[in-house]
Scaffold this motif. Structure first.
Motif, PDB file in Angstrom:
ATOM      1  N   PHE A  45      61.273 -32.905 -49.197  1.00  0.00           N
ATOM      2  CA  PHE A  45      61.895 -33.676 -50.102  1.00  0.00           C
ATOM      3  C   PHE A  45      62.459 -32.897 -51.289  1.00  0.00           C
ATOM      4  CE2 PHE A  45      63.896 -37.391 -52.154  1.00  0.00           C
ATOM      5  CZ  PHE A  45      63.443 -37.572 -53.093  1.00  0.00           C
ATOM      6  N   VAL A  46      63.354 -33.172 -51.836  1.00  0.00           N
ATOM      7  CA  VAL A  46      64.086 -32.406 -53.303  1.00  0.00           C
ATOM      8  C   VAL A  46      64.289 -33.316 -54.223  1.00  0.00           C
ATOM      9  CG1 VAL A  46      65.441 -30.675 -54.376  1.00  0.00           C
ATOM     10  CG2 VAL A  46      64.877 -30.197 -51.785  1.00  0.00           C
ATOM     11  N   VAL A  47      65.207 -34.303 -53.919  1.00  0.00           N
ATOM     12  CA  VAL A  47      65.713 -35.109 -54.806  1.00  0.00           C
ATOM     13  C   VAL A  47      66.757 -36.270 -54.110  1.00  0.00           C
ATOM     14  CG1 VAL A  47      67.798 -33.784 -55.304  1.00  0.00           C
ATOM     15  CG2 VAL A  47      67.005 -35.571 -57.247  1.00  0.00           C
ATOM     16  N   ALA A  48      66.864 -37.411 -54.624  1.00  0.00           N
ATOM     17  CA  ALA A  48      67.684 -38.511 -54.206  1.00  0.00           C
ATOM     18  C   ALA A  48      68.285 -39.184 -55.337  1.00  0.00           C
ATOM     19  CB  ALA A  48      66.968 -39.226 -53.135  1.00  0.00           C
ATOM     20  N   ILE A  49      69.489 -39.909 -55.091  1.00  0.00           N
ATOM     21  CA  ILE A  49      70.000 -40.891 -56.097  1.00  0.00           C
ATOM     22  C   ILE A  49      70.616 -41.913 -55.513  1.00  0.00           C
ATOM     23  CG2 ILE A  49      72.249 -39.564 -55.986  1.00  0.00           C
ATOM     24  CD1 ILE A  49      72.792 -39.783 -58.956  1.00  0.00           C
ATOM     25  N   ALA A  58      61.465 -34.250 -56.533  1.00  0.00           N
ATOM     26  CA  ALA A  58      60.126 -33.463 -56.125  1.00  0.00           C
ATOM     27  C   ALA A  58      59.688 -32.901 -57.615  1.00  0.00           C
ATOM     28  CB  ALA A  58      60.195 -32.801 -54.991  1.00  0.00           C
ATOM     29  N   ASP A  59      58.179 -32.804 -57.511  1.00  0.00           N
ATOM     30  CA  ASP A  59      57.674 -32.139 -58.777  1.00  0.00           C
ATOM     31  C   ASP A  59      57.900 -30.902 -58.853  1.00  0.00           C
ATOM     32  OD1 ASP A  59      54.415 -34.174 -58.731  1.00  0.00           O
ATOM     33  OD2 ASP A  59      56.532 -34.676 -59.391  1.00  0.00           O
ATOM     34  N   SER A  60      58.155 -30.159 -57.745  1.00  0.00           N
ATOM     35  CA  SER A  60      58.461 -28.834 -57.929  1.00  0.00           C
ATOM     36  C   SER A  60      59.761 -28.479 -58.371  1.00  0.00           C
ATOM     37  CB  SER A  60      58.390 -28.166 -56.509  1.00  0.00           C
ATOM     38  OG  SER A  60      59.348 -28.780 -55.818  1.00  0.00           O
ATOM     39  N   VAL A  61      60.777 -29.367 -58.520  1.00  0.00           N
ATOM     40  CA  VAL A  61      62.002 -29.153 -58.849  1.00  0.00           C
ATOM     41  C   VAL A  61      62.354 -29.850 -60.416  1.00  0.00           C
ATOM     42  CG1 VAL A  61      62.956 -28.638 -56.846  1.00  0.00           C
ATOM     43  CG2 VAL A  61      63.204 -30.942 -57.864  1.00  0.00           C
ATOM     44  N   LYS A  62      61.402 -30.906 -60.962  1.00  0.00           N
ATOM     45  CA  LYS A  62      61.782 -31.426 -62.259  1.00  0.00           C
ATOM     46  C   LYS A  62      62.005 -30.394 -63.333  1.00  0.00           C
ATOM     47  CE  LYS A  62      59.200 -35.692 -61.323  1.00  0.00           C
ATOM     48  NZ  LYS A  62      58.014 -36.510 -61.283  1.00  0.00           N
ATOM     49  N   GLY A  63      62.856 -30.731 -63.850  1.00  0.00           N
ATOM     50  CA  GLY A  63      63.247 -30.009 -65.222  1.00  0.00           C
ATOM     51  C   GLY A  63      64.286 -28.694 -64.996  1.00  0.00           C
ATOM     52  N   ARG A  64      64.432 -28.455 -63.411  1.00  0.00           N
ATOM     53  CA  ARG A  64      65.172 -27.540 -63.237  1.00  0.00           C
ATOM     54  C   ARG A  64      66.370 -27.856 -62.548  1.00  0.00           C
ATOM     55  NH1 ARG A  64      63.385 -23.790 -59.529  1.00  0.00           N
ATOM     56  NH2 ARG A  64      61.812 -25.265 -58.580  1.00  0.00           N
ATOM     57  N   PHE A  65      66.205 -28.876 -61.491  1.00  0.00           N
ATOM     58  CA  PHE A  65      67.436 -29.511 -60.711  1.00  0.00           C
ATOM     59  C   PHE A  65      67.838 -30.760 -61.317  1.00  0.00           C
ATOM     60  CE2 PHE A  65      66.197 -27.425 -56.455  1.00  0.00           C
ATOM     61  CZ  PHE A  65      65.824 -26.049 -56.968  1.00  0.00           C
ATOM     62  N   ASN A  81      68.972 -24.891 -61.594  1.00  0.00           N
ATOM     63  CA  ASN A  81      68.960 -23.836 -62.668  1.00  0.00           C
ATOM     64  C   ASN A  81      67.377 -23.297 -62.475  1.00  0.00           C
ATOM     65  OD1 ASN A  81      71.534 -24.510 -63.551  1.00  0.00           O
ATOM     66  ND2 ASN A  81      70.709 -25.983 -65.063  1.00  0.00           N
ATOM     67  N   ASN A  82      67.351 -21.956 -63.261  1.00  0.00           N
ATOM     68  CA  ASN A  82      66.018 -21.212 -63.275  1.00  0.00           C
ATOM     69  C   ASN A  82      65.395 -21.369 -61.864  1.00  0.00           C
ATOM     70  OD1 ASN A  82      63.770 -20.124 -64.243  1.00  0.00           O
ATOM     71  ND2 ASN A  82      62.703 -21.916 -64.697  1.00  0.00           N
ATOM     72  N   LEU A  83      66.098 -20.683 -60.785  1.00  0.00           N
ATOM     73  CA  LEU A  83      65.870 -20.962 -59.398  1.00  0.00           C
ATOM     74  C   LEU A  83      64.688 -19.661 -59.388  1.00  0.00           C
ATOM     75  CD1 LEU A  83      69.033 -20.945 -57.775  1.00  0.00           C
ATOM     76  CD2 LEU A  83      67.374 -22.640 -57.178  1.00  0.00           C
ATOM     77  N   LYS A  84      63.702 -20.364 -58.303  1.00  0.00           N
ATOM     78  CA  LYS A  84      62.761 -19.377 -58.093  1.00  0.00           C
ATOM     79  C   LYS A  84      62.751 -18.989 -56.500  1.00  0.00           C
ATOM     80  CE  LYS A  84      59.757 -22.093 -61.237  1.00  0.00           C
ATOM     81  NZ  LYS A  84      58.743 -23.109 -61.362  1.00  0.00           N
ATOM     82  N   PRO A  85      61.794 -17.852 -56.237  1.00  0.00           N
ATOM     83  CA  PRO A  85      62.096 -17.294 -54.875  1.00  0.00           C
ATOM     84  C   PRO A  85      61.482 -18.420 -53.729  1.00  0.00           C
ATOM     85  CG  PRO A  85      61.096 -15.432 -56.233  1.00  0.00           C
ATOM     86  CD  PRO A  85      61.102 -16.801 -57.151  1.00  0.00           C
ATOM     87  N   GLU A  86      60.629 -19.302 -54.228  1.00  0.00           N
ATOM     88  CA  GLU A  86      59.994 -20.577 -53.490  1.00  0.00           C
ATOM     89  C   GLU A  86      61.076 -21.655 -53.332  1.00  0.00           C
ATOM     90  OE1 GLU A  86      58.701 -19.159 -56.123  1.00  0.00           O
ATOM     91  OE2 GLU A  86      57.474 -20.830 -57.435  1.00  0.00           O
ATOM     92  N   ASP A  87      62.167 -21.237 -53.771  1.00  0.00           N
ATOM     93  CA  ASP A  87      63.259 -22.429 -53.567  1.00  0.00           C
ATOM     94  C   ASP A  87      64.039 -22.181 -52.655  1.00  0.00           C
ATOM     95  OD1 ASP A  87      63.889 -22.742 -57.095  1.00  0.00           O
ATOM     96  OD2 ASP A  87      62.956 -24.218 -55.949  1.00  0.00           O
ATOM     97  N   THR A  88      63.921 -20.799 -52.125  1.00  0.00           N
ATOM     98  CA  THR A  88      64.568 -20.309 -50.978  1.00  0.00           C
ATOM     99  C   THR A  88      64.425 -21.177 -49.436  1.00  0.00           C
ATOM    100  OG1 THR A  88      64.566 -18.034 -51.594  1.00  0.00           O
ATOM    101  CG2 THR A  88      65.021 -18.555 -49.100  1.00  0.00           C
ATOM    102  N   ALA A  89      65.448 -21.585 -49.163  1.00  0.00           N
ATOM    103  CA  ALA A  89      65.521 -22.549 -47.867  1.00  0.00           C
ATOM    104  C   ALA A  89      66.899 -23.012 -47.550  1.00  0.00           C
ATOM    105  CB  ALA A  89      64.617 -23.822 -48.132  1.00  0.00           C
ATOM    106  N   VAL A  90      67.114 -23.638 -46.255  1.00  0.00           N
ATOM    107  CA  VAL A  90      68.080 -24.494 -45.913  1.00  0.00           C
ATOM    108  C   VAL A  90      68.212 -25.999 -46.553  1.00  0.00           C
ATOM    109  CG1 VAL A  90      69.575 -25.227 -43.956  1.00  0.00           C
ATOM    110  CG2 VAL A  90      68.362 -23.182 -43.883  1.00  0.00           C
ATOM    111  N   TYR A  91      69.455 -26.200 -47.301  1.00  0.00           N
ATOM    112  CA  TYR A  91      69.348 -27.488 -48.044  1.00  0.00           C
ATOM    113  C   TYR A  91      70.152 -28.190 -47.304  1.00  0.00           C
ATOM    114  CZ  TYR A  91      66.879 -25.568 -52.052  1.00  0.00           C
ATOM    115  OH  TYR A  91      65.885 -25.062 -52.849  1.00  0.00           O
ATOM    116  N   TYR A  92      69.516 -29.554 -47.029  1.00  0.00           N
ATOM    117  CA  TYR A  92      70.486 -30.734 -46.169  1.00  0.00           C
ATOM    118  C   TYR A  92      70.607 -31.679 -47.227  1.00  0.00           C
ATOM    119  CZ  TYR A  92      68.642 -28.180 -42.079  1.00  0.00           C
ATOM    120  OH  TYR A  92      68.571 -27.071 -41.089  1.00  0.00           O
ATOM    121  N   CYS A  93      71.867 -32.284 -47.024  1.00  0.00           N
ATOM    122  CA  CYS A  93      72.383 -33.543 -47.464  1.00  0.00           C
ATOM    123  C   CYS A  93      71.959 -34.519 -46.869  1.00  0.00           C
ATOM    124  CB  CYS A  93      73.870 -33.414 -48.040  1.00  0.00           C
ATOM    125  SG  CYS A  93      74.766 -34.646 -48.655  1.00  0.00           S
TER     126      CYS A  93
END
Length: 121
Positions: A45-49, A58-65, A81-93
């Motif tokens: 999970f990354v984020v939802a609205i 998700a805690d890992s993306v707070k303040g950046r996404f 913003n402020n992307l990190k190598p650990e953000d590398t992935a396939v992102y699904y909507c």
């Protein structure tokens, strides 16, 4: 139907903007989210609205996404913003009718095709 776009290759510290366009249903009745997946791992999970713009990150993306939605255009945007190598992935909507913001991928009914995000160090 969900169509995700905006992925790509960026250096660490850079930014990308993902978009999710929805069609076929009353968009405003649905919560929209983003998950990501690395090969061999579970979907994360990354984020939802939801329809009232309530969000969950998700805690890992707070303040950046930052997620936002435009119900008139049937789109949801994810500014990363402020992307990190650990953000590398396939992102699904994803989409689910109602206002709940589930972190469990099994509770989301509709999935887009995914877009690759690669962050180099």
């Amino acid at each position: 139907q969900l169509q995700a776009c905006g992925g790509g290759l960026v250096q660490a510290g850079g930014s990308l903007r993902l978009s999710c366009a929805a069609s076929g249903r009353t968009f405003s009745n649905y919560a929209i989210g983003w998950f990501r997946q690395v090969p061999g791992e579970e979907r994360e999970f990354v984020v939802a609205i939801n329809w009232s713009a309530e969000t969950d990150y998700a805690d890992s993306v707070k303040g950046r996404f930052t997620i936002s939605r435009d119900n008139a255009k049937n789109t949801v945007n994810l500014q990363m913003n402020n992307l990190k190598p650990e953000d590398t992935a396939v992102y699904y909507c994803v989409a689910e009718r109602g206002g709940s913001l589930y972190s469990n991928p099994r509770l989301w009914t509709y999935w887009g095709q995914g877009t690759q995000v690669t962050v180099s160090s």
